[in-house]
Enzyme design. Structure first.
Site, mmCIF file in Angstrom:
data_model
loop_
_atom_site.group_PDB
_atom_site.id
_atom_site.type_symbol
_atom_site.label_atom_id
_atom_site.label_comp_id
_atom_site.label_asym_id
_atom_site.label_seq_id
_atom_site.Cartn_x
_atom_site.Cartn_y
_atom_site.Cartn_z
ATOM 1 N N CYS A 2 0.758 -1.249 0.000
ATOM 2 C CA CYS A 2 0.000 0.000 0.000
ATOM 3 C C CYS A 2 0.787 1.297 0.000
ATOM 4 C CB CYS A 2 -0.969 -0.011 1.174
ATOM 5 S SG CYS A 2 -2.286 -1.216 0.929
ATOM 6 N N ILE A 52 -1.643 -8.449 2.178
ATOM 7 C CA ILE A 52 -3.041 -8.825 1.966
ATOM 8 C C ILE A 52 -3.145 -10.165 1.258
ATOM 9 C CG2 ILE A 52 -5.224 -8.157 0.879
ATOM 10 C CD1 ILE A 52 -4.383 -6.267 3.147
ATOM 11 N N GLY A 75 -1.956 -1.433 -4.188
ATOM 12 C CA GLY A 75 -3.342 -1.729 -4.509
ATOM 13 C C GLY A 75 -3.564 -3.202 -4.740
ATOM 14 N N GLU A 76 -4.569 -3.517 -5.545
ATOM 15 C CA GLU A 76 -4.905 -4.913 -5.825
ATOM 16 C C GLU A 76 -5.311 -5.071 -7.285
ATOM 17 O OE1 GLU A 76 -4.449 -7.217 -3.621
ATOM 18 O OE2 GLU A 76 -4.245 -5.968 -1.825
ATOM 19 N N ASP A 99 -0.693 -10.994 -6.387
ATOM 20 C CA ASP A 99 -1.496 -10.516 -7.510
ATOM 21 C C ASP A 99 -0.697 -9.565 -8.401
ATOM 22 O OD1 ASP A 99 -1.779 -8.845 -5.055
ATOM 23 O OD2 ASP A 99 -2.825 -7.494 -6.416
ATOM 24 N N ILE A 287 -21.140 3.872 11.986
ATOM 25 C CA ILE A 287 -20.819 4.959 12.902
ATOM 26 C C ILE A 287 -21.994 5.918 12.992
ATOM 27 C CG2 ILE A 287 -19.745 6.333 11.071
ATOM 28 C CD1 ILE A 287 -17.757 7.366 13.170
ATOM 29 N N SER A 363 -16.331 -0.754 0.498
ATOM 30 C CA SER A 363 -17.117 0.470 0.684
ATOM 31 C C SER A 363 -18.062 0.666 -0.492
ATOM 32 C CB SER A 363 -16.180 1.678 0.810
ATOM 33 O OG SER A 363 -16.879 2.896 0.700
ATOM 34 N N GLY A 364 -19.143 1.411 -0.255
ATOM 35 C CA GLY A 364 -20.110 1.717 -1.317
ATOM 36 C C GLY A 364 -19.816 3.007 -2.046
#
Length: 641
Positions: A2, A52, A75-76, A99, A287, A363-364
């Site tokens: 990261c 990860i 990242g991924e 990856d 939250i 996350s959305g």
């Protein structure tokens, strides 16, 4: 993994490993598990790793079999398994299960075109020793940031700007030419950066250095052709299929994974689809804010609880009354650049909470931009109806609107705020009307605020509108958002605030294939008769109940405007006091005082512009005055003691 950084020296001198190490130390929070570097004469690349995938074998930099290609990647790559199988069939040998390693062999097989084969969020640096060539790049939507510094001696890059400040001879200086755009929008849009001499590499961009020459190009843009030959039911099926595939791909991890859950449509859809692809209960995190009416407007815990029960998640929630005074210096140090979006506070707090259990979170973010979820997208819809009114009635409405009160932290006054904003812009062109919705402060007011307005000031919205193509009005808005607010506000704060606690945040709604699908969708299907996210909600009808699909939209921020009138009023007063403003030499004190007074009297909702001014001053104390964030926090606490 990261955090990446590196240097290419134009003078041919060897890169010093100690400098790479100093850069990495500035971003240790991004990768506390491991570090590594590779130096080959004038080029050095390095990393800080958050493990990860392939925890034991994924050390970077990665190299090919003969050591002629070297890579660091942040990242991924979500489709790495498919790419790996394809490359193995072509007799490429893999050293690790990482990856990122597929990028090395894809580059060897296909050259720069390898970038089109990747599905993921990433920034990377690849050293081709055969050609003595450095290639750096960023993912299509700009999920992962990348900063660049270029002078006569070197080109340096890093996932965070603060790493570039570790270079010998580089000091933090404010770029006054971008301050106007910052005050206009509440953030600094790429390629600009608040630091003079540093810039952000735009999303979907590659940069190559070879033979001392620098070449930069865009490799992907949103399609601007709207498809009219597809039925609503076919759109719904395609969206649902692609969304489910995106969620499934992004759940790949060798460490515990969870999801942010607000109870809104986007995060609820992600959690629901995760539950369908997991043999174990999904971990979810929410939250809320403790306090009065203003705090209650931002408290979505009952909705999150409803969705958690529906999908039997391992749900945890936290009710907070954050110590904003202590948080702001720390968070602005992590952000690198000031901003006015209070979601950076909320995102940090819920990330810190989730990091107690997991290393990866979904996350959305992005659903509102893709499928028409913001009220500002309804401007054209209501403008058509408004223009049918008699001229005298429209003139009367505009006059009355100018005198309406505005405050986003009261249900009634927030409705008046929205009406005030619409009526003030109803006679504008579509582009200018949308600018009025996006702006923190209009450009005329910004010019009145600045002592030196600056004739060469940047206008990122103008650039975005010019590049938006000729799609319908709604899709032009989406194209502008995808160039500006999405990467340089929402995604930037999501990355910086999650990585501040060593948490990797993934955004399945921004899978580029889903984005391309949404960009080709007609406005009449995205929204129907003023119903936001009409098509997206239709695609989720069998997954989410009506009370979640049709609940009122709420922002993922804080009641900052109310706090500035109450407990944070002394902080506002002191940070924008005459002696402070005069010493900094940027703003006219009379204009600052007018903004503060208008907000206090509810003549305008000044939350964003006041926070933009406050955060710029706090940022300046940390980066320009070279003060420790903890020391600045203690000073700010004394203001409200």
């Amino acid at each position: 993994m990261c955090g990446i950084h590196g240097i290419y020296r134009f003078d041919g001198l060897s890169v010093e490993p100690r400098i790479l190490s100093a850069m990495g130390n500035r971003t240790r929070h991004r990768g506390p598990d491991d570090e590594g570097s590779h130096v080959d004469g004038p080029c050095g690349i390095a990393m800080r790793r958050l493990s990860i995938i392939d925890l034991a074998g994924g050390h970077q930099p990665l190299s090919n079999a003969d050591g002629t290609l070297w890579l660091v990647c942040n990242g991924e790559i979500y489709n790495f398994r498919e790419l790996r199988s394809e490359l193995q069939a072509k007799h490429y040998h893999f050293k690790t299960g990482s990856d990122s390693e597929v990028m090395l062999h894809l580059y060897d097989a296909e050259g720069d075109d390898f970038i089109h084969r990747l599905n993921g969020m990433f920034d990377f640096a690849l050293w081709d020793a055969r050609r003595r060539r450095l290639l750096i790049g960023r993912d299509r939507l700009g999920v992962k940031p990348l900063y660049v510094l270029q002078d006569g001696q070197q080109l340096a890059f890093a996932s965070e700007a603060k790493a570039l400040l570790a270079l010998p001879g580089v000091r933090a200086e404010l770029d006054r030419q971008v301050v106007a755009d910052y005050l206009h929008l509440g953030y600094v849009a790429a390629p600009d950066c608040i630091f003079r001499g540093i810039r952000k590499l735009p999303p979907a961009t590659l940069l190559a250095v070879e033979g001392g020459q620098v070449h930069e190009w865009r490799y992907w843009r949103l399609p601007d052709r709207v498809r009219q030959d597809i039925s609503e039911s076919e759109w719904s099926e395609s969206v649902r299929t692609q969304l489910e595939e995106s969620v499934r791909m992004q759940m790949v991890s060798d460490v515990p994974i969870g999801a942010f859950l607000s109870g809104g449509v986007d995060s609820s859809a992600v959690v629901g689809l995760m539950a369908r692809h997991s043999p174990q209960p999904i971990r979810t995190y929410a939250i809320g804010f403790a306090g009065g009416e203003a705090e209650a407007l931002y408290n979505e815990l009952p909705y999150a609880r409803r969705v958690a029960e529906l999908f039997s998640t391992q749900h945890r929630e936290i009710l907070v009354r954050p110590d904003v005074v202590a948080l702001l210096p720390k968070l602005l140090w992590h952000m690198d650049e000031p901003l006015s979006d209070t979601a950076f506070i909320t995102t940090f707090l819920v990330s810190e909470f989730a990091r107690q259990d997991v290393k990866v979170i979904l996350s959305g973010v992005g659903g509102d931009e893709l499928f028409g979820g913001y009220r500002r997208y309804l401007g054209g819809h209501y403008a058509q109806r408004y223009r049918r009114l008699p001229d005298w009635l429209r003139r009367s409405a505009s006059f009355a609107a100018a005198h309406l009160p505005a405050d986003r932290h009261s249900g009634f006054l927030n409705t008046l705020r929205l009406a005030k904003g619409f009526l003030a812009s109803a006679e504008m062109t579509a582009d200018e009307r949308y600018r009025s919705y996006l702006q923190v402060l209009d450009r005329q007011a910004v010019a009145a605020l600045l002592i030196e307005p600056g004739g060469a000031a940047s206008d990122s919205l103008a650039r975005a509108f010019a590049a938006a193509g000729n799609a319908d009005e709604l899709n032009r808005m989406f194209a502008v958002d995808a160039e500006t607010q999405l990467p340089d506000d929402l995604l930037l704060l999501t990355d910086k605030m999650s990585m501040a606690v060593s948490l990797e945040c993934r955004v399945p709604l921004l899978d580029h294939e889903l984005v391309e699908l949404a960009a080709a969708m007609p406005a009449s299907i995205k929204m129907r008769d003023g119903r936001l996210k009409h098509l997206f909600k239709a695609s989720l009808a069998d997954l989410l109940p009506d009370d979640i699909l049709n609940r009122k939209k709420r922002g993922f921020g804080t009641p900052m405007g109310a706090w500035l009138k109450r407990e944070l009023a002394p902080l506002l007063s002191r940070l924008l006091a005459a002696d402070v403003v005069t010493a900094r030499g940027l703003f006219r004190q009379s204009a600052v005082d007018q903004l503060v007074a208008a907000h206090a009297a509810n003549r305008m909702d000044g939350t964003d512009i006041l926070l933009a001014l406050m955060n710029l001053e706090i940022w300046s104390r940390i980066y320009l005055d070279h003060r420790d964030p903890g020391n600045v926090a203690e000073e700010l606490k004394s203001y409200v003691a």
